[in-house]
Scaffold this motif. Structure first.
Motif, PDB file in Angstrom:
ATOM      1  N   ILE A   1       1.242 -10.207  -6.399  1.00  0.00           N
ATOM      2  CA  ILE A   1       0.660  -9.205  -5.095  1.00  0.00           C
ATOM      3  C   ILE A   1       0.500  -8.157  -5.556  1.00  0.00           C
ATOM      4  O   ILE A   1       0.839  -7.336  -6.386  1.00  0.00           O
ATOM      5  N   PRO A   2      -1.152  -7.812  -5.028  1.00  0.00           N
ATOM      6  CA  PRO A   2      -1.598  -6.176  -5.628  1.00  0.00           C
ATOM      7  C   PRO A   2      -0.818  -5.231  -4.883  1.00  0.00           C
ATOM      8  O   PRO A   2      -0.161  -5.232  -3.931  1.00  0.00           O
ATOM      9  N   ILE A   3      -0.755  -4.334  -5.857  1.00  0.00           N
ATOM     10  CA  ILE A   3      -0.188  -2.818  -5.343  1.00  0.00           C
ATOM     11  C   ILE A   3      -1.367  -1.908  -5.064  1.00  0.00           C
ATOM     12  O   ILE A   3      -2.076  -1.597  -6.111  1.00  0.00           O
ATOM     13  N   LEU A   4      -1.429  -1.354  -3.934  1.00  0.00           N
ATOM     14  CA  LEU A   4      -2.580  -0.517  -3.790  1.00  0.00           C
ATOM     15  C   LEU A   4      -2.225   1.131  -3.445  1.00  0.00           C
ATOM     16  O   LEU A   4      -0.911   1.335  -2.730  1.00  0.00           O
ATOM     17  N   ARG A   5      -2.995   1.992  -3.754  1.00  0.00           N
ATOM     18  CA  ARG A   5      -2.629   3.413  -3.517  1.00  0.00           C
ATOM     19  C   ARG A   5      -3.498   4.281  -2.774  1.00  0.00           C
ATOM     20  O   ARG A   5      -4.766   3.798  -2.808  1.00  0.00           O
ATOM     21  N   SER A   6      -3.337   5.354  -2.096  1.00  0.00           N
ATOM     22  CA  SER A   6      -4.318   6.035  -1.141  1.00  0.00           C
ATOM     23  C   SER A   6      -3.791   7.443  -1.062  1.00  0.00           C
ATOM     24  O   SER A   6      -2.799   7.686  -1.177  1.00  0.00           O
ATOM     25  N   LYS A   7      -4.770   8.532  -1.298  1.00  0.00           N
ATOM     26  CA  LYS A   7      -4.329   9.847  -1.079  1.00  0.00           C
ATOM     27  C   LYS A   7      -4.131  10.197   0.452  1.00  0.00           C
ATOM     28  O   LYS A   7      -3.615  11.203   0.592  1.00  0.00           O
ATOM     29  N   LEU A   8      -4.614   9.379   1.565  1.00  0.00           N
ATOM     30  CA  LEU A   8      -4.284   9.674   2.598  1.00  0.00           C
ATOM     31  C   LEU A   8      -2.910   9.685   3.317  1.00  0.00           C
ATOM     32  O   LEU A   8      -2.233   9.049   2.723  1.00  0.00           O
ATOM     33  N   PRO A   9      -2.444  10.568   4.005  1.00  0.00           N
ATOM     34  CA  PRO A   9      -1.177  10.613   4.751  1.00  0.00           C
ATOM     35  C   PRO A   9      -0.957   9.242   5.427  1.00  0.00           C
ATOM     36  O   PRO A   9      -1.967   8.636   5.643  1.00  0.00           O
ATOM     37  N   THR A  10       0.169   8.868   5.506  1.00  0.00           N
ATOM     38  CA  THR A  10       0.681   7.485   5.906  1.00  0.00           C
ATOM     39  C   THR A  10       0.123   7.182   7.296  1.00  0.00           C
ATOM     40  O   THR A  10      -0.350   5.922   7.600  1.00  0.00           O
ATOM     41  N   THR A  11       0.420   8.063   8.413  1.00  0.00           N
ATOM     42  CA  THR A  11       0.015   7.612   9.478  1.00  0.00           C
ATOM     43  C   THR A  11      -1.542   7.539   9.619  1.00  0.00           C
ATOM     44  O   THR A  11      -2.159   6.595  10.425  1.00  0.00           O
ATOM     45  N   ARG A  12      -2.422   8.495   8.936  1.00  0.00           N
ATOM     46  CA  ARG A  12      -3.839   8.263   9.064  1.00  0.00           C
ATOM     47  C   ARG A  12      -4.257   7.057   8.333  1.00  0.00           C
ATOM     48  O   ARG A  12      -5.468   6.395   8.829  1.00  0.00           O
ATOM     49  N   LEU A  13      -3.801   6.610   7.179  1.00  0.00           N
ATOM     50  CA  LEU A  13      -4.163   5.460   6.419  1.00  0.00           C
ATOM     51  C   LEU A  13      -3.655   4.355   7.291  1.00  0.00           C
ATOM     52  O   LEU A  13      -4.385   3.333   7.369  1.00  0.00           O
TER      53      LEU A  13
ATOM     54  N   VAL B   1       0.818  -1.261   0.108  1.00  0.00           N
ATOM     55  CA  VAL B   1      -0.034   0.163   0.059  1.00  0.00           C
ATOM     56  C   VAL B   1       0.846   1.151   0.058  1.00  0.00           C
ATOM     57  O   VAL B   1       1.947   1.181   0.842  1.00  0.00           O
ATOM     58  N   ILE B   2       0.620   2.144  -0.696  1.00  0.00           N
ATOM     59  CA  ILE B   2       1.434   3.192  -1.196  1.00  0.00           C
ATOM     60  C   ILE B   2       0.522   4.572  -0.648  1.00  0.00           C
ATOM     61  O   ILE B   2      -0.628   4.706  -1.241  1.00  0.00           O
ATOM     62  N   SER B   3       0.996   5.218   0.329  1.00  0.00           N
ATOM     63  CA  SER B   3       0.235   6.619   0.714  1.00  0.00           C
ATOM     64  C   SER B   3       0.313   7.569  -0.318  1.00  0.00           C
ATOM     65  O   SER B   3       1.404   7.877  -0.907  1.00  0.00           O
ATOM     66  N   ARG B   4      -0.415   8.782  -0.042  1.00  0.00           N
ATOM     67  CA  ARG B   4      -0.096  10.175  -0.436  1.00  0.00           C
ATOM     68  C   ARG B   4      -0.239  10.120  -2.239  1.00  0.00           C
ATOM     69  O   ARG B   4       0.361  11.116  -2.721  1.00  0.00           O
ATOM     70  N   TYR B   5      -0.591   9.172  -2.780  1.00  0.00           N
ATOM     71  CA  TYR B   5      -0.447   8.945  -4.191  1.00  0.00           C
ATOM     72  C   TYR B   5       1.056   8.991  -4.754  1.00  0.00           C
ATOM     73  O   TYR B   5       1.183   9.560  -5.721  1.00  0.00           O
ATOM     74  N   LEU B   6       1.699   8.493  -3.743  1.00  0.00           N
ATOM     75  CA  LEU B   6       3.408   8.500  -4.212  1.00  0.00           C
ATOM     76  C   LEU B   6       3.590   7.568  -5.414  1.00  0.00           C
ATOM     77  O   LEU B   6       3.007   6.636  -5.557  1.00  0.00           O
ATOM     78  N   SER B   7       4.670   7.988  -6.315  1.00  0.00           N
ATOM     79  CA  SER B   7       5.023   7.189  -7.264  1.00  0.00           C
ATOM     80  C   SER B   7       5.542   5.958  -7.047  1.00  0.00           C
ATOM     81  O   SER B   7       6.000   5.565  -6.069  1.00  0.00           O
ATOM     82  N   VAL B   8       5.031   4.679  -7.639  1.00  0.00           N
ATOM     83  CA  VAL B   8       5.343   3.274  -7.354  1.00  0.00           C
ATOM     84  C   VAL B   8       6.808   3.153  -7.841  1.00  0.00           C
ATOM     85  O   VAL B   8       6.764   3.247  -9.025  1.00  0.00           O
ATOM     86  N   PRO B   9       7.610   2.434  -7.363  1.00  0.00           N
ATOM     87  CA  PRO B   9       8.935   2.125  -7.857  1.00  0.00           C
ATOM     88  C   PRO B   9       8.481   1.224  -8.890  1.00  0.00           C
ATOM     89  O   PRO B   9       8.057   0.191  -8.827  1.00  0.00           O
ATOM     90  N   GLU B  10       9.323   1.170 -10.030  1.00  0.00           N
ATOM     91  CA  GLU B  10       9.423   0.284 -11.310  1.00  0.00           C
ATOM     92  C   GLU B  10       9.703  -1.108 -10.770  1.00  0.00           C
ATOM     93  O   GLU B  10       8.834  -2.185 -11.188  1.00  0.00           O
TER      94      GLU B  10
END
Length: 311
Positions: free
Chosen positions: A108-120, A88-97
């Protein structure tokens, strides 16, 4: 062993599927602990909790982008364990290739969220703790009365469901009828909810099953609530002494939480809905520091002292 699919995690936390969408139902989470794999990015894998959700925030992603391609590829491969549910990647950060390549290779799924890391992390932890916690099924009716979760218990046929119906008509909300699924959220909180098959349903003898939400609207039901008070209904018995002053405190231990309990005698002509409503209001007053029983005892003591002085 309780488990939650990654698909459920995505739906409950509004996550965006970046990659591996075909494997959301195949991967499962078995622990509520969330891993922030900072040490693993440096190459330390002596203790790698691969069974946890792997959450990467600004710190982890910025560090990963500074690594050389070969090392980053090696690390990402090692992070893709057999039991790793997802990244899970927070803050819509870029996913390493390299993460995308390794995750795709191991399904393995990769998921993203706009939330800050601590809140997520907090949001996912709360969801997983609720879903993975040990559960107990209790016989009773759970009602929300002025925001207070009241569990009504008693023998079959004593009038629990009919009382709940009266409370609903008075503007309160039904959570569960007949069977209440209970789990411990933390050291002081028990949460109750209805089994899926019984959600919004109420059984009234002579009428049958009614759908409370359909008859009374969405405002008449809740999916879950914290349980604050147990009200036990018991058929009136003249040979039994019931508490009249409210000084006889009872409690029930469920998991590690002790809940206060009130026993109310049931008799023809007594309006149980109003009595339980008042009991809930009185309990709330006690938690806010006002105890009518203590006020009465103080008044009585003062009266005795005054009479002693005048005699």
């Amino acid at each position: 062993m309780n488990k939650v699919s990654v698909a459920e995690l995505v739906e409950a936390n509004n996550l965006i599927v970046y990659a591996g969408g075909n494997f959301l139902n195949d991967r499962h989470v078995t622990t509520s602990d969330i891993s922030r794999p900072g040490l693993e990015l440096t190459g330390y894998f002596d203790y790698y909790p691969e069974e946890r959700v792997q959450l990467m925030g600004m710190t982890e992603i910025s560090y990963a982008h500074k690594m050389e391609h070969e090392k980053r590829m090696t690390i990402m491969e090692r992070m893709c364990g057999e039991n790793t549910p997802c990244f899970v990647i927070s803050r819509y950060l870029s996913v390493p290739e390299e993460m995308e390549i390794a995750a795709k290779k191991h399904n393995i799924p990769i998921l993203r969220s706009k939330l800050p890391t601590t809140r997520l992390s907090s949001k996912m932890t709360n969801f997983l703790e609720g879903r993975l916690a040990e559960r107990k099924s209790l016989h009773g009716v759970l009602v929300d009365i002025y925001g207070l979760g009241v569990l009504i218990t008693g023998d079959s046929g004593v009038g629990k469901s009919e009382t709940a119906l009266d409370l609903i008509k008075r503007g309160h909300r039904l959570i569960a009828d007949d069977r209440v699924e209970v789990y411990q959220q933390d050291e002081q909180t028990l949460v109750g909810e209805a089994p899926k098959i019984l959600q919004h349903l109420l059984e009234i003898r002579g009428v049958g099953i009614i759908d409370v939400m359909n008859l009374f609207g969405a405002g008449a039901v809740r999916t879950s609530t914290d349980i604050a008070l147990i009200v036990h209904l018991e058929n009136w018995n003249k040979d039994k002494q019931f508490d009249r002053l409210g000084s006889g405190e009872q409690s029930v231990q469920i998991f590690d939480v002790s809940l206060p309990k009130i026993t109310i005698p049931v008799k023809v002509g007594r309006n149980m809905a109003i009595i339980i409503e008042v009991a809930a209001m009185n309990y709330r007053a006690k938690t806010m520091g006002y105890d009518a029983t203590k006020v009465f005892e103080n008044n009585l003591n003062n009266l005795i002292q005054e009479n002693s002085k005048n005699s």
